[in-house]
Design a protein around this motif. Structure first.
Motif, PDB file in Angstrom:
ATOM      1  N   SER A 124     -20.186   7.980   1.533  1.00 38.15           N
ATOM      2  CA  SER A 124     -20.327   6.807   0.781  1.00 38.15           C
ATOM      3  C   SER A 124     -20.076   5.754   1.874  1.00 38.15           C
ATOM      4  O   SER A 124     -19.091   5.645   2.531  1.00 38.15           O
ATOM      5  N   PRO A 125     -21.044   4.659   1.791  1.00 38.80           N
ATOM      6  CA  PRO A 125     -21.172   3.505   2.709  1.00 38.80           C
ATOM      7  C   PRO A 125     -19.938   2.435   1.872  1.00 38.80           C
ATOM      8  O   PRO A 125     -19.477   1.719   2.681  1.00 38.80           O
ATOM      9  N   ASN A 126     -19.372   2.915   0.697  1.00 38.95           N
ATOM     10  CA  ASN A 126     -18.421   1.746   0.045  1.00 38.95           C
ATOM     11  C   ASN A 126     -17.627   2.602  -0.834  1.00 38.95           C
ATOM     12  O   ASN A 126     -17.718   2.650  -1.891  1.00 38.95           O
ATOM     13  N   PRO A 127     -16.708   3.549  -0.153  1.00 44.73           N
ATOM     14  CA  PRO A 127     -16.013   4.728  -1.061  1.00 44.73           C
ATOM     15  C   PRO A 127     -14.841   3.853  -1.556  1.00 44.73           C
ATOM     16  O   PRO A 127     -14.009   3.288  -1.097  1.00 44.73           O
ATOM     17  N   VAL A 128     -14.587   3.981  -2.958  1.00 41.94           N
ATOM     18  CA  VAL A 128     -13.537   3.443  -3.740  1.00 41.94           C
ATOM     19  C   VAL A 128     -12.894   4.345  -4.838  1.00 41.94           C
ATOM     20  O   VAL A 128     -13.597   5.345  -5.505  1.00 41.94           O
ATOM     21  N   VAL A 129     -11.619   4.283  -4.922  1.00 46.03           N
ATOM     22  CA  VAL A 129     -10.790   5.232  -5.718  1.00 46.03           C
ATOM     23  C   VAL A 129      -9.795   4.358  -6.496  1.00 46.03           C
ATOM     24  O   VAL A 129      -9.187   3.424  -6.003  1.00 46.03           O
ATOM     25  N   VAL A 130     -10.126   4.469  -7.936  1.00 42.49           N
ATOM     26  CA  VAL A 130      -8.987   3.436  -8.633  1.00 42.49           C
ATOM     27  C   VAL A 130      -8.173   4.635  -9.691  1.00 42.49           C
ATOM     28  O   VAL A 130      -8.773   5.531 -10.096  1.00 42.49           O
ATOM     29  N   ASN A 131      -6.874   4.389  -9.395  1.00 46.15           N
ATOM     30  CA  ASN A 131      -5.903   5.305 -10.194  1.00 46.15           C
ATOM     31  C   ASN A 131      -5.412   4.374 -11.302  1.00 46.15           C
ATOM     32  O   ASN A 131      -4.808   3.351 -11.099  1.00 46.15           O
ATOM     33  N   VAL A 132      -5.530   5.136 -12.670  1.00 44.61           N
ATOM     34  CA  VAL A 132      -4.985   4.108 -13.711  1.00 44.61           C
ATOM     35  C   VAL A 132      -3.544   4.629 -13.908  1.00 44.61           C
ATOM     36  O   VAL A 132      -3.067   5.707 -13.986  1.00 44.61           O
ATOM     37  N   SER A 133      -2.618   3.453 -13.690  1.00 39.38           N
ATOM     38  CA  SER A 133      -1.344   3.761 -13.708  1.00 39.38           C
ATOM     39  C   SER A 133      -0.465   2.877 -14.807  1.00 39.38           C
ATOM     40  O   SER A 133      -1.299   2.840 -15.818  1.00 39.38           O
ATOM     41  N   SER A 134       0.432   2.358 -14.648  1.00 39.88           N
ATOM     42  CA  SER A 134       0.990   1.687 -15.970  1.00 39.88           C
ATOM     43  C   SER A 134       2.328   0.975 -15.255  1.00 39.88           C
ATOM     44  O   SER A 134       2.963   1.056 -14.101  1.00 39.88           O
ATOM     45  N   ALA A 135       2.257  -0.448 -15.918  1.00 40.45           N
ATOM     46  CA  ALA A 135       3.750  -1.092 -15.573  1.00 40.45           C
ATOM     47  C   ALA A 135       4.969  -0.304 -15.806  1.00 40.45           C
ATOM     48  O   ALA A 135       6.183  -0.559 -15.204  1.00 40.45           O
ATOM     49  N   LEU A 136       4.971   0.819 -16.522  1.00 38.80           N
ATOM     50  CA  LEU A 136       6.158   1.712 -16.831  1.00 38.80           C
ATOM     51  C   LEU A 136       6.214   2.326 -15.413  1.00 38.80           C
ATOM     52  O   LEU A 136       7.321   2.901 -15.524  1.00 38.80           O
ATOM     53  N   PHE A 180      -8.074   2.717  -1.960  1.00 37.05           N
ATOM     54  CA  PHE A 180      -7.389   3.346  -3.024  1.00 37.05           C
ATOM     55  C   PHE A 180      -6.462   2.148  -3.686  1.00 37.05           C
ATOM     56  O   PHE A 180      -5.882   1.310  -2.869  1.00 37.05           O
ATOM     57  N   ASN A 181      -6.771   2.042  -4.974  1.00 37.74           N
ATOM     58  CA  ASN A 181      -5.909   0.954  -5.740  1.00 37.74           C
ATOM     59  C   ASN A 181      -5.411   1.562  -6.946  1.00 37.74           C
ATOM     60  O   ASN A 181      -6.164   2.178  -7.532  1.00 37.74           O
ATOM     61  N   ALA A 182      -4.177   1.048  -7.635  1.00 34.09           N
ATOM     62  CA  ALA A 182      -3.922   1.409  -9.043  1.00 34.09           C
ATOM     63  C   ALA A 182      -4.006   0.276  -9.776  1.00 34.09           C
ATOM     64  O   ALA A 182      -3.929  -1.077  -9.341  1.00 34.09           O
ATOM     65  N   VAL A 183      -4.059   0.574 -11.022  1.00 34.09           N
ATOM     66  CA  VAL A 183      -4.319  -0.416 -12.106  1.00 34.09           C
ATOM     67  C   VAL A 183      -3.376  -0.044 -13.171  1.00 34.09           C
ATOM     68  O   VAL A 183      -3.330   0.851 -13.689  1.00 34.09           O
ATOM     69  N   GLU A 184      -2.769  -1.268 -13.638  1.00 34.87           N
ATOM     70  CA  GLU A 184      -1.849  -1.603 -14.816  1.00 34.87           C
ATOM     71  C   GLU A 184      -3.099  -2.122 -15.960  1.00 34.87           C
ATOM     72  O   GLU A 184      -3.201  -3.120 -15.873  1.00 34.87           O
ATOM     73  N   GLY A 225      -4.439   0.027  -1.191  1.00 36.54           N
ATOM     74  CA  GLY A 225      -3.242  -0.054  -1.396  1.00 36.54           C
ATOM     75  C   GLY A 225      -2.465  -0.979  -2.268  1.00 36.54           C
ATOM     76  O   GLY A 225      -1.416  -1.284  -1.684  1.00 36.54           O
ATOM     77  N   THR A 226      -3.259  -1.421  -3.225  1.00 35.18           N
ATOM     78  CA  THR A 226      -2.640  -2.585  -4.132  1.00 35.18           C
ATOM     79  C   THR A 226      -2.560  -1.877  -5.557  1.00 35.18           C
ATOM     80  O   THR A 226      -2.992  -1.027  -5.994  1.00 35.18           O
ATOM     81  N   PHE A 227      -1.602  -2.823  -6.303  1.00 31.34           N
ATOM     82  CA  PHE A 227      -1.567  -2.489  -7.518  1.00 31.34           C
ATOM     83  C   PHE A 227      -2.060  -3.860  -8.554  1.00 31.34           C
ATOM     84  O   PHE A 227      -1.405  -4.558  -8.056  1.00 31.34           O
ATOM     85  N   HIS A 228      -2.818  -3.531  -9.342  1.00 32.17           N
ATOM     86  CA  HIS A 228      -3.669  -4.506 -10.114  1.00 32.17           C
ATOM     87  C   HIS A 228      -3.382  -4.745 -11.421  1.00 32.17           C
ATOM     88  O   HIS A 228      -3.338  -3.731 -12.066  1.00 32.17           O
ATOM     89  N   GLU A 229      -3.097  -5.985 -12.145  1.00 29.14           N
ATOM     90  CA  GLU A 229      -3.328  -6.129 -13.490  1.00 29.14           C
ATOM     91  C   GLU A 229      -4.239  -7.353 -13.696  1.00 29.14           C
ATOM     92  O   GLU A 229      -4.647  -7.877 -12.724  1.00 29.14           O
ATOM     93  N   ASP A 230      -4.249  -7.772 -15.013  1.00 31.59           N
ATOM     94  CA  ASP A 230      -5.096  -8.789 -15.165  1.00 31.59           C
ATOM     95  C   ASP A 230      -4.761 -10.004 -14.530  1.00 31.59           C
ATOM     96  O   ASP A 230      -5.808 -10.662 -13.837  1.00 31.59           O
TER      97      ASP A 230
END
Length: 236
Positions: A124-136, A180-184, A225-230
Motif C-alpha cells: 500500500s502507498p499509505n499502510p496504517v495499523v490502529v490497535n484499540v487499547s485502553s487507558a487501563l 502503527f498507533n494505539a487508541v484509547e 508509535g503513538t497512543f491517542h485519545e480524544d
C-alpha cells in the motif's frame, strides 16, 4: 480507494468504526466470527463481510487471502477484544484458562492478524495499523489519580491492554514502513463491559469510534508509535 479491515466489527465499537470509515469513503471489510451477524452488519451500511476469528490461525489466513484476492489492504484496525467475568458476574475472572483466553484474543490476536496482513500492507502507498487499547493499559493512567483507570482494578484485561500498547510500539520500530498507533476509545457502553448500553456506564460506541476512525484515516505524514485519545496523546 482505501481498503480497510476492522476486526470484531459486527457490534459495538468495531461496528461504529466500520460505519464511519465507509462514510469516509473506505472499502471496509467487517471481520467477524459469526457469519450471519457479520453479513447483516456489512449490508447495513455498505461494507463487505469476511469471516474472521482472531484466535484461529487458519481463519486469519483465510480472511487475509480473501482480501488479497479482492485487491489488497491499506488499513488494519485491530479492534477485536474480550473481557471475562467470574461466574458470579460481579468480578473479573482470574483463573488461568480465562486469563489465557483474554490474552489470546486481545494481544496474541493482534500479532496473528498483523503478521497475516503485513504482506498486503507493505504494497500500500499509505499502510496504517490502529490497535484499540485502553487507558487501563497505560502505566501512566493507572498511576494518575485524576484518571478513572487509577480507580478501576483490572488485572487481566488491563494487563492484556498493556501488552497491546507494547506490541504497538515494537511494531512501529520493527516495521517503520507501516504506521502503527494505539487508541484509547474512552469508557464505552458496549457488551465488553458485561451488558448492553443501557445497563452500565459509558458513552455511545458511535462517539468512541470517532478517535479510532481518525487514526485509521491519517495520511502519509501521520504519526507512528503513538497512543491517542480524544484529547490528544496519552502517555504510555
Amino acid at each position: 480507494m482505501t481498503t480497510t479491515l476492522v476486526t470484531g466489527a459486527n457490534k459495538g465499537l468495531g461496528k461504529e468504526t466500520a460505519r464511519l470509515l465507509v462514510a469516509a469513503g473506505h472499502t471496509v471489510y467487517v471481520g467477524a466470527r459469526d457469519k450471519a451477524r457479520g453479513e447483516a452488519t456489512a449490508e447495513e451500511f455498505g461494507a463487505r463481510f469476511v469471516q474472521l476469528d482472531v484466535t484461529d490461525d487458519a481463519s486469519v489466513a483465510a480472511a487475509l487471502a480473501q482480501i488479497e484476492a479482492d485487491g489488497g489492504l491499506d488499513v488494519l484496525v485491530n479492534n477485536a477484544g474480550i473481557a471475562k467475568r467470574s461466574q458470579s458476574g460481579r468480578a473479573e475472572a482470574l483463573d488461568g484458562p480465562s486469563a489465557l483466553e483474554v490474552f489470546d484474543a486481545n494481544a496474541v490476536g493482534i500479532i496473528r492478524v498483523t503478521e497475516a496482513a503485513l504482506p498486503l500492507l507493505r504494497k500500500s502507498p499509505n499502510p496504517v495499523v490502529v490497535n484499540v487499547s485502553s487507558a487501563l493499559g497505560s502505566f501512566w493512567a493507572v498511576h494518575e489519580p485524576s484518571r478513572p483507570a487509577s480507580r478501576f482494578p483490572s488485572i487481566v484485561y488491563g494487563s492484556s491492554k498493556a501488552a497491546v500498547s507494547m506490541i504497538t510500539v515494537q511494531y512501529s520500530r520493527a516495521v517503520p514502513e507501516v504506521k502503527f498507533n494505539a487508541v484509547e476509545p474512552g469508557i464505552t457502553a458496549t457488551e465488553l463491559g458485561g451488558g448492553g448500553a443501557g445497563s452500565h456506564p459509558g458513552r455511545p460506541a458511535a462517539e468512541s469510534a470517532e478517535i479510532v476512525a481518525k487514526l485509521a484515516t491519517i495520511g502519509p505524514d501521520g504519526p507512528t508509535g503513538t497512543f491517542h485519545e480524544d484529547a490528544g496523546i496519552l502517555p504510555w
